[in-house]
Design a protein around this motif. Structure first.
Motif, PDB file in Angstrom:
ATOM      1  N   UNK A   1       0.841  -1.201   0.000  1.00 53.62           N
ATOM      2  CA  UNK A   1       0.000   0.000   0.000  1.00 53.62           C
ATOM      3  C   UNK A   1       0.877   1.252   0.000  1.00 53.62           C
ATOM      4  N   UNK A   2       0.504   2.193  -0.840  1.00 53.33           N
ATOM      5  CA  UNK A   2       1.299   3.425  -0.909  1.00 53.33           C
ATOM      6  C   UNK A   2       1.163   4.218   0.382  1.00 53.33           C
ATOM      7  N   UNK A   3       2.238   4.857   0.821  1.00 51.98           N
ATOM      8  CA  UNK A   3       2.181   5.723   2.011  1.00 51.98           C
ATOM      9  C   UNK A   3       2.678   7.101   1.615  1.00 51.98           C
ATOM     10  N   UNK A   4       2.557   8.046   2.563  1.00 55.81           N
ATOM     11  CA  UNK A   4       3.053   9.403   2.321  1.00 55.81           C
ATOM     12  C   UNK A   4       2.333  10.059   1.174  1.00 55.81           C
ATOM     13  N   UNK A   5       3.100  10.676   0.279  1.00 52.08           N
ATOM     14  CA  UNK A   5       2.530  11.499  -0.780  1.00 52.08           C
ATOM     15  C   UNK A   5       1.556  10.728  -1.661  1.00 52.08           C
ATOM     16  N   UNK A   6       1.799   9.451  -1.873  1.00 53.95           N
ATOM     17  CA  UNK A   6       1.005   8.702  -2.853  1.00 53.95           C
ATOM     18  C   UNK A   6      -0.168   7.924  -2.251  1.00 53.95           C
ATOM     19  N   UNK A   7      -0.414   8.126  -0.966  1.00 55.01           N
ATOM     20  CA  UNK A   7      -1.530   7.409  -0.329  1.00 55.01           C
ATOM     21  C   UNK A   7      -2.855   7.953  -0.858  1.00 55.01           C
ATOM     22  N   UNK A   8      -3.730   7.042  -1.313  1.00 55.12           N
ATOM     23  CA  UNK A   8      -5.042   7.479  -1.817  1.00 55.12           C
ATOM     24  C   UNK A   8      -5.905   8.003  -0.680  1.00 55.12           C
ATOM     25  N   UNK A   9      -6.931   8.774  -1.026  1.00 61.62           N
ATOM     26  CA  UNK A   9      -7.861   9.280  -0.023  1.00 61.62           C
ATOM     27  C   UNK A   9      -7.313  10.497   0.689  1.00 61.62           C
ATOM     28  N   UNK A  10      -7.895  10.757   1.864  1.00 62.63           N
ATOM     29  CA  UNK A  10      -7.499  11.940   2.637  1.00 62.63           C
ATOM     30  C   UNK A  10      -6.647  11.452   3.794  1.00 62.63           C
ATOM     31  N   UNK A  11      -5.400  11.894   3.845  1.00 59.56           N
ATOM     32  CA  UNK A  11      -4.484  11.342   4.840  1.00 59.56           C
ATOM     33  C   UNK A  11      -3.527  12.415   5.346  1.00 59.56           C
ATOM     34  N   UNK A  12      -3.083  12.225   6.593  1.00 59.47           N
ATOM     35  CA  UNK A  12      -2.094  13.136   7.175  1.00 59.47           C
ATOM     36  C   UNK A  12      -0.684  12.621   6.875  1.00 59.47           C
ATOM     37  N   UNK A  13       0.302  13.436   7.164  1.00 59.33           N
ATOM     38  CA  UNK A  13       1.701  13.004   7.102  1.00 59.33           C
ATOM     39  C   UNK A  13       2.188  12.660   5.716  1.00 59.33           C
ATOM     40  N   UNK A  14       1.811  13.449   4.721  1.00 60.66           N
ATOM     41  CA  UNK A  14       2.269  13.166   3.347  1.00 60.66           C
ATOM     42  C   UNK A  14       3.727  13.575   3.125  1.00 60.66           C
ATOM     43  N   UNK A  15       4.254  14.424   4.013  1.00 56.23           N
ATOM     44  CA  UNK A  15       5.616  14.934   3.828  1.00 56.23           C
ATOM     45  C   UNK A  15       6.513  14.517   4.991  1.00 56.23           C
ATOM     46  N   UNK A  16       7.819  14.741   4.837  1.00 55.94           N
ATOM     47  CA  UNK A  16       8.745  14.560   5.961  1.00 55.94           C
ATOM     48  C   UNK A  16       8.610  15.778   6.864  1.00 55.94           C
ATOM     49  N   UNK A  17       8.888  15.570   8.146  1.00 57.71           N
ATOM     50  CA  UNK A  17       8.745  16.657   9.132  1.00 57.71           C
ATOM     51  C   UNK A  17       9.299  18.007   8.677  1.00 57.71           C
ATOM     52  N   UNK A  18      10.593  18.084   8.295  1.00 56.35           N
ATOM     53  CA  UNK A  18      11.171  19.400   7.969  1.00 56.35           C
ATOM     54  C   UNK A  18      10.524  20.059   6.746  1.00 56.35           C
ATOM     55  N   UNK A  19       9.913  19.226   5.877  1.00 51.52           N
ATOM     56  CA  UNK A  19       9.292  19.820   4.676  1.00 51.52           C
ATOM     57  C   UNK A  19       8.124  20.735   5.037  1.00 51.52           C
ATOM     58  N   UNK A  20       7.404  20.398   6.132  1.00 51.05           N
ATOM     59  CA  UNK A  20       6.286  21.260   6.535  1.00 51.05           C
ATOM     60  C   UNK A  20       6.798  22.651   6.906  1.00 51.05           C
ATOM     61  N   UNK A  21       7.842  22.667   7.731  1.00 48.07           N
ATOM     62  CA  UNK A  21       8.377  23.962   8.186  1.00 48.07           C
ATOM     63  C   UNK A  21       8.867  24.762   6.982  1.00 48.07           C
ATOM     64  N   UNK A  22       9.537  24.078   6.061  1.00 48.48           N
ATOM     65  CA  UNK A  22      10.060  24.764   4.867  1.00 48.48           C
ATOM     66  C   UNK A  22       8.912  25.303   4.009  1.00 48.48           C
ATOM     67  N   UNK A  23       7.890  24.480   3.776  1.00 51.68           N
ATOM     68  CA  UNK A  23       6.784  24.886   2.905  1.00 51.68           C
ATOM     69  C   UNK A  23       5.979  26.043   3.469  1.00 51.68           C
ATOM     70  N   UNK A  24       5.862  26.096   4.805  1.00 50.40           N
ATOM     71  CA  UNK A  24       5.011  27.123   5.407  1.00 50.40           C
ATOM     72  C   UNK A  24       5.837  28.260   6.012  1.00 50.40           C
ATOM     73  N   UNK A  25       7.078  28.411   5.570  1.00 51.90           N
ATOM     74  CA  UNK A  25       7.887  29.527   6.088  1.00 51.90           C
ATOM     75  C   UNK A  25       7.439  30.820   5.403  1.00 51.90           C
ATOM     76  N   UNK A  26       7.935  31.927   5.936  1.00 57.82           N
ATOM     77  CA  UNK A  26       7.584  33.269   5.472  1.00 57.82           C
ATOM     78  C   UNK A  26       7.681  33.399   3.946  1.00 57.82           C
ATOM     79  N   UNK A  27       6.581  33.814   3.318  1.00 57.09           N
ATOM     80  CA  UNK A  27       6.569  33.956   1.855  1.00 57.09           C
ATOM     81  C   UNK A  27       7.564  35.026   1.390  1.00 57.09           C
ATOM     82  N   UNK A  28       7.569  36.153   2.112  1.00 60.39           N
ATOM     83  CA  UNK A  28       8.486  37.255   1.766  1.00 60.39           C
ATOM     84  C   UNK A  28       9.349  37.535   2.988  1.00 60.39           C
ATOM     85  N   UNK A  29      10.499  36.889   3.127  1.00 59.62           N
ATOM     86  CA  UNK A  29      11.316  37.122   4.326  1.00 59.62           C
ATOM     87  C   UNK A  29      11.623  38.610   4.502  1.00 59.62           C
ATOM     88  N   UNK A  30      11.734  39.061   5.756  1.00 61.60           N
ATOM     89  CA  UNK A  30      11.924  40.499   6.000  1.00 61.60           C
ATOM     90  C   UNK A  30      13.276  41.018   5.505  1.00 61.60           C
TER      91      UNK A  30
END
Ligand SMILES: Cc1cc2nc3c(=O)[nH]c(=O)nc-3n(C[C@H](O)[C@H](O)[C@H](O)COP(=O)(O)OP(=O)(O)OC[C@H]3O[C@@H](n4cnc5c(N)ncnc54)[C@H](O)[C@@H]3O)c2cc1C
Ligand code: SF4
Length: 446
Positions: A1-30
């Motif tokens: 069964x596929x896990x992470x990004x390729x898991x079908x349906x609605x699921x949590x934890x599609x990324x590695x931990x640090x990727x969340x912080x990177x993806x949601x960091x400041x759009x326009x750094x000061x």
């Protein structure tokens, strides 16, 4: 069964931990101090500056940029806050590319405007970090004003009223103050708890009490407020959401985009927030873009935005559209949903009909497509959920005059819930502030 990004349906934890912080960091750094001074030096300090005229709150932009250029960021912050006490949030979320920066003469001349938003952030961040307060209350007047809604309109109104010596009570149905600054704006535009820090900064002037968990129409009525207070300001925003009105709309996996965004903004751990593998977002405004981009940043494999008209008619700015495309969101135009496809009560796709302008009207043209989806977000507009009994509405909003007065004596309104300007944070601030001045005059002030 596929896990992470390729898991079908609605699921949590599609990324590695640090990727969340990177993806949601400041759009326009000061900008740092040196970068801010270099950027400020690009300003021509124009006479009758077009940037100032394009700002809904009329901040004296050339003045505050000059103050930054001369090494006085706190002076710059005072210039900004005089007109816009939520200047810190506006620096982060204003569509500057359609307002001050579009009007900047350096945009016209060379397509590279002075980065006014980032300079504004530099100054306001410096003031908030230094806990510098520039305004004190005038002598107490003994007048009491009720503000309903602790969003940008309500907060700006409350601050200006408090400055004039009035006592303000803000009622809000939500547990936290800030309105959409706290529950709506994309997480990457205002990370790090900034919305609450700004609420604290604004209310530090004194004379403002916030009563959370108190809803107009549920815990009290407008008539009660008119009896118990000298004036009332309604800054209710738009709490309702338009329905798709198609078959399958109630299936599991069909959600309101604003609810998803609010949940995301309040999530303590993004890796626990479930998201579909294939997500379809219906709508063409800022909410649709924010839902689509954040779905992608949470690790959805495919995100498609569908809009019933063309690129030019989208409410989302060109910058927002480009941002979505750069994050991998596929935007499809001229198609409208006809049916949500389901299996065992869950969404598995959406059927859409191509649209076109026929005799000046938008119409379906018969040709249909199906897009596979395990999650569908509706972002087709918000509506007024309560207007307060008895105030006149126009076009689904509370009718106000150019001072924010409603049809009812002692009652003002502003921000998204009221007729008037665009549904933007900065417009809400301007309308809240101006209504406060009108209330102050009504109460006998100058
Ligand atoms: C997803 C999303 C993203 C956005 N992104 C941007 C952006 O990037 N830039 C930008 O400029 N604008 C953006 N906007 C628009 C902007 O957020 C709004 O224009 C702005 O917040 C309006 O301020 P407001 O004070 O009128 O209303 P709101 O911010 O909606 O605040 C209204 C407040 O009233 C309270 N309330 C409602 N009903 C009641 C009741 N019956 N009793 C008591 N309290 C009540 C609510 O809880 C809320 O706190 C976005 C909007 C959305 C939905
Ligand atoms: S229009 Fe541009 S160059 Fe002129 S004052 Fe404004 S920011 Fe400066």
């Amino acid at each position: 069964m596929a896990v992470g990004a390729l898991q079908d349906g609605i699921a949590a934890g599609r990324l590695n931990g640090p990727q969340y912080a990177e993806n949601f960091s400041d759009l326009h750094p000061p900008l740092d101090r040196h970068e801010a001074i270099v950027e400020a030096d690009r300003c021509y300090f124009c006479f009758d500056a077009p940037c100032l005229n394009a700002c809904p709150t009329s901040i004296d932009i050339p003045m505050f940029i000059r103050e930054i250029a001369t090494g006085n960021p706190l002076g710059a912050a005072e210039t900004i806050f005089e007109q816009n006490i939520l200047g810190g949030m506006c620096a982060r979320v204003c569509p500057t590319e359609q307002l001050c920066e579009e009007a900047c003469v350096r945009e016209t001349a060379e397509g590279k405007p002075v980065r006014i938003g980032l300079l504004q952030r530099h100054a306001t961040d410096a003031a908030m970090a230094a806990e510098a307060q520039f305004f004190t209350r005038e002598a107490e007047t003994g007048k009491k004003i009720a503000v309903v809604g602790a969003g940008p309109a309500g907060l700006a109104c409350a601050h200006r009223l408090a400055m004039h010596g009035h006592d303000v009570t803000i009622f809000d149905t939500k547990p936290k103050a800030g309105g959409l600054n706290e529950y709506g704006i994309a997480a990457y535009k205002t990370p790090g708890g900034f919305a609450q820090a700004e609420v604290d900064y604004v209310t530090a002037i004194g004379g403002i009490v916030i009563e959370s968990g108190k809803a107009l129409g549920e815990h009290f009525e407008l008539a009660d407020l008119r009896t118990n207070y000298d004036a009332v300001f309604l800054g209710l925003g738009l709490g309702g959401v338009n329905a798709l009105r198609t078959e399958g709309e109630t299936a599991a996996g069909v959600d309101n985009a604003v609810d998803f965004i609010a949940e995301l903004r309040q999530a303590a751990d993004l890796s626990r927030l479930p998201i579909g593998r294939r997500v379809v977002v219906i709508g063409g405004g800022m909410t649709a873009i924010d839902a689509a981009v954040q779905a992608k940043l949470l690790g959805a494999e495919e995100v498609t935005m569908v809009y019933r008209r063309g690129k030019e008619q989208m409410n989302a700015s060109r910058f927002e559209q480009d941002l979505a495309a750069s994050k991998g969101v596929n935007i499809r135009h001229w198609m409208a949903p006809t049916r949500v496809l389901t299996q065992h009560g869950k969404v598995i796709g959406i059927e859409l009909e191509h649209t076109a302008m026929v005799d000046g009207k938008l119409a379906g043209i018969g040709d249909r497509v199906v897009i596979a989806a395990d999650q569908v977000f509706k972002a087709i507009g918000q509506t007024l959920s309560t207007g307060g009994e008895g105030v006149t509405l126009s076009g689904g909003k509370i009718l106000v005059d150019d001072e924010g007065r409603t049809s009812m004596t002692k009652v003002w309104a502003g921000g998204d819930c009221a007729t008037g300007g665009d549904d933007l944070t900065v417009t809400a601030v301007a309308e809240g502030r101006d209504a406060a001045e009108s209330i102050h005059r009504f109460l006998g002030g100058m």
